[in-house]
Design an enzyme around this catalytic site. Structure first.
Site, short mmCIF file in Angstrom:
data_model
loop_
_atom_site.label_atom_id
_atom_site.label_comp_id
_atom_site.label_asym_id
_atom_site.label_seq_id
_atom_site.Cartn_x
_atom_site.Cartn_y
_atom_site.Cartn_z
CB THR A 197 -5.43 35.76 29.98
OG1 THR A 197 -5.54 37.15 30.26
CG2 THR A 197 -6.00 35.46 28.62
CD GLU A 442 -1.35 45.77 32.66
OE1 GLU A 442 -0.12 45.77 32.62
OE2 GLU A 442 -2.00 46.42 33.49
#
Lengths: 634, 253
Positions: A197, A442
């Site tokens: 990320t 996730e």
């Protein structure tokens, strides 16, 4: 009749990438490229058959192979091993770990983390020869269930390390990488992290900006960029880092940035991190930004192939999702224990509160969603252990279902306990805060729902296309056409053509199975109608896609509990009668929801509501918040 | 360096609520969680510490019981024992197996294996017999150090601190000797996952009491096993006077 054509290629870029890569991992359907190639050739490759239950319900078909019978993948020896392993894990949580202190101090103290390493909890699935416990997915599920029941913050520290941190090395590492790194992340006690990320790339993970450029002599890459919200980011010595790498296509000679996975050691130099983030929950787990400045990565530290990083990332995430469902079924188990202990003691209006229908409904619903989650977790881990490749939709469903169910169970446990539930000392408010992240990280549940709907629709579409092609060359495809014609004719004259479960379930569950079968049939019809109506435009209809995803989740959940309850009834387990009740109640309600959601996705009045939703949202966003002033016009 | 033989018994886990079989022939064991007797964990721990201090050369874990007793031996191996001996006693024979039989088995094994020290837990939490260490020492004609809370090693002798009523007693015994572990001897480690996996490769030898020449014919007959009487409900009294009256009535004051 069949006017369906290419719906596949016009997805928004990010989603398209997501689906494309995921479907390539699945290897179950034609990727967009193959479709184009196929158009030129007269000879068609048949669409590949997926073994996934969920995938096939999009075609209105029952594929029972991965649902019935309920998988029992453990050998006697493996069962004995996991029983032995559960004991010390349980003891660790009873005697060493203090979740309240972890939460208060926003860290796991030295003694506790040392005990975790000592226990071997950081290397559950690493092969024994590399210093791990060598657990199968099912054994791992049983282990993390204990973790989830006790301390989700510790769970994240463990999960960020092994479920994603170095999972890439386990799945994609070459023998040298495994030999070099796996002992370090187990016996060597070095933390690992998964670094994907970035500030501008969350759900749209394909758009990361971190870049690695190969040196002129080809000996190493130079990595630059930064990552945010990295679990274990402040602790990790060994990181799986995803970065864009310029890759030249040998066919066209064009150079394009493609995501590539690397194993990066902090000791390479140029790796720094920010302070630990202050979070709502899972506080004891470390979350930090990680920065890479001219980090020299040896060329042999590429994980998988250059340009294959997105596939690596998606496979790691897909592979670990069942673990979340297992952990959260442990969490629910402990929440429900607290709530029932309270409900069976508390007297109000002269009676124990568990005698009131209001509380009974809560306890029943909590137990049912726990049953579904637990059954999903072990079904998926069992399928994975039995070598299944087609589990990605089910894994995504289990992650969504588990995280939402656990949230609701914890919320209702607090509600049952009233003021006592709200108090810190009861321990549920911490669990509630810890649980919130599970719907976000996730792969957010929102993205995973679209993933489920779009992947399933794409699969159904590829089969419809095949049918369409068959019409172009009817003589060569007579068998297929006759079969399809029969199916449609049966449906048209109103005969029941729904899939048949009766040979798969226990006789006591026949009625419930019929409800599930009906859902599958209606689902297939709805998807086909939607494809005919929207064609490729379906990918942009998120209001509708979400209803399909919800219907798919409910339908899969029905099949899972039918299978689990059948196993329990056949084995005559002491809990069989109770499980029967839960399966029956679940199927009755879930099939009703499926019918409702399918109706909502097609009925005109609901579609009108969706367009109103769109307008309301646009108005609010344009005015930067609520549009109207309060009734006093102040 | 000493060779240490440790007895480990498989018992119903301490956290399990015990249920009596409806026919009163015993307690329910099927499908009930079992574990190593906690005092035997302490015994194993002591042996492992001896080995870590290079005072012991080898640790042999012995368990008498049904096939599942091997799980208990595996736990001992995972904690640090080197090898195991499973003396298989199952079914009705196991139901009436008593400390006298186990003592003879342990004594025979101690001789066969040339053990220098035998350590057992002071008692098992299922039958609470507290006899095995004493009788094993008697069969072997070795000194016994029971209820150990501290064991110090000298040359050819052990200095043992024993927990006795009202205090501690310090004695010296010559080796070979039989010891029984009390609660405060040490805090046993738990088996770690990697060690549990490694323990799978350690050998377990299976023998029968007959192989050892021990007669396990029952010395007792189980007539009836019953739940302890249910505690009578208490009552709340309005004041101290009522309490005193009640106590007098019950003959307590």
């Amino acid at each position: 009749m069949i006017r369906v054509s290419k719906y596949i290629s016009q997805t928004p870029k990010c989603l398209n990438k997501f689906i494309e890569i995921n479907s390539r991992c699945l290897a179950t359907q034609a990727s967009p490229k193959t479709v184009k190639a196929d158009e030129k050739k007269p000879a068609q490759k048949p669409a590949k058959e997926s073994q996934s239950f969920t995938m096939n319900i999009f075609r209105g078909q029952l594929q029972p192979n991965q649902v019935f019978p309920y998988p029992e993948p453990l050998t006697e020896e493996q069962r004995e091993t996991i029983v032995m392993l559960m004991d010390p894990m349980q003891k660790f949580f009873e005697e060493v770990n203090d979740p309240v202190r972890n939460d208060d101090e926003s860290s796991i103290n030295e003694k506790t983390s040392a005990a975790l390493w000592e226990l071997g909890a950081f290397g559950l699935q690493v092969p024994v020869e590399y210093g791990g416990a060598g657990l199968t997915n099912t054994q791992y599920a049983a282990g993390v269930e204990i973790v989830g029941a006790n301390d989700l913050g510790v769970g994240i520290t463990l999960g960020a390390h092994q479920s994603i941190g170095f999972k890439g090395i386990l799945l994609f590492g070459n023998p040298e990488q495994k030999a070099k790194y796996l002992p370090r992340v187990t016996e060597g006690r070095e933390y690992a992290a998964f670094c994907l990320t970035e500030p501008t790339a969350g759900s749209d993970a394909g758009s990361i900006k971190t870049r690695a450029v190969k040196s002129a002599d080809g000996s190493h890459y130079v990595l630059n960029g930064s990552k945010i919200w990295i679990s274990n980011g402040g602790l990790a010595e060994i990181m799986t880092v995803f970065a864009q790498v310029p890759v030249t296509d040998p066919a066209t000679g064009k150079t394009k940035d493609k995501v590539t996975a690397f194993i990066v050691e902090r000791s390479f130099g140029g790796v720094t991190n920010g302070p630990p983030e202050r979070k709502m929950g899972i506080k004891c787990s470390n979350t930090a930004e990680v920065y890479y400045e001219d980090v020299k990565i040896p060329a042999e530290n590429i994980l998988g192939q250059e340009g294959e990083g997105f596939k690596v990332a998606m496979n790691i995430l897909n592979n670990g999702r069942f673990g979340m469902a297992a952990a959260l079924s442990g969490t629910m188990r402990s929440c429900i224990k607290k709530a029932t202990d309270f409900a069976t003691q508390r007297l109000q209006f002269g009676q124990r509160i568990d005698s009131y229908g209001t509380i009974q409904e809560k306890i029943a619903r909590m137990s049912m969603v726990h049953y579904v989650t637990e059954s999903m977790a072990y079904m998926i881990s069992g399928n994975m252990d039995n070598g299944s490749q087609d589990y990605h939709l089910e894994a995504a469903i289990s992650k969504c279902f588990a995280s939402e169910s656990a949230w609701n169970v914890c919320d209702e446990s607090i509600q049952i306990m009233g003021g006592m539930g709200y108090m810190k000392g009861t321990g549920l408010e911490r669990v509630m805060r810890d649980l919130r992240i599970f719907r976000i990280f996730e792969g957010t549940n929102d993205i995973l729902r679209l993933f489920v709907a779009l992947t399933g629709i794409q699969y159904a579409g590829s089969h419809l296309q095949e049918l369409q092609r068959a019409f172009q060359n009817p003589t060569a495809n007579l068998g297929l056409l006759v079969e399809e014609a029969t199916r449609r004719a049966t449906r048209a004259v109103g005969l029941n053509s729904s899939p048949n479960f009766s040979h798969l379930v226990h006789p006591e569950l026949l009625e419930s199975a019929a409800l599930c079968a009906k859902s599958i049939q209606s689902f297939g019809q709805a998807i086909e109608a939607a494809l005919v109506k929207y064609k490729r435009g379906i990918v942009n209809e998120q209001f509708i896609l979400n209803r399909y995803a919800q219907a798919a989740m409910d339908t899969y959940a029905m099949a899972v509990v039918l299978s689990r309850a059948t196993m329990s009834l056949n084995k005559n387990l002491p809990s069989a009668a109770h499980e029967l009740l839960m399966a029956q109640a679940w199927c009755a309600e879930a099939s009703g929801r499926v019918a409702y959601n399918l109706n909502v996705a097609s009925a005109g009045k609901h579609l009108d509501i969706f367009s109103k939703f769109g307008k309301i949202s646009r108005n609010v966003c344009e005015s930067g918040g609520i549009v109207q002033s309060n009734p006093l016009n102040l | 360096m000493a060779r240490v033989l440790v007895g480990v018994k498989r018992v119903i886990d301490y956290a399990v609520k015990i249920r009596v079989k409806p026919d009163k022939s015993g307690v329910v064991t099927d499908g009930v969680k079992h574990a190593m007797n906690p005092f035997d964990e302490i015994a194993i721990e002591e042996a492992v510490r001896m080995k870590e201090k290079k005072l012991a050369s080898e640790i042999i874990a012995v368990s008498c019981g049904p096939p599942q007793a091997q799980e208990t031996i595996r736990t001992a191996l995972a904690m640090g024992a080197d090898r195991g001996i499973h003396v298989e006693v199952a079914g009705a024979e196991y139901d009436t197996l008593q400390p006298i039989h186990v003592s003879k088995i342990l004594a025979k094994l101690a001789q066969d294996e040339k053990a220098d020290i035998v350590i057992v837990g002071k008692q098992a939490i299922d039958d609470d017999a507290n006899q095995t260490a004493q009788m094993t020492a008697a069969v072997l004609d070795w000194p016994a150090g029971t209820f150990c809370s501290k064991v110090e090693h000298g040359s050819g002798e052990l200095t043992i601190t024993r927990e006795v009523d009202g205090g501690l007693e310090v004695i010296k015994v010559k080796t070979p000797a039989v010891l029984s572990a009390d609660l405060r001897l040490n805090e046993p480690r738990y088996a770690t996952l990697p060690n549990i996996m490694k323990a799978k490769k350690k050998p377990i030898k299976k023998v029968s009491p007959k192989d050892l020449g021990v007669d396990t014919a029952p010395r007792i007959d189980i007539i009836s096993v019953e739940d302890p009487p249910v505690r009578q409900a208490g009552s709340i009294l309005p004041d101290v006077d009522a309490l005193v009256a009640k106590l007098k009535e019950g003959g307590h004051i």
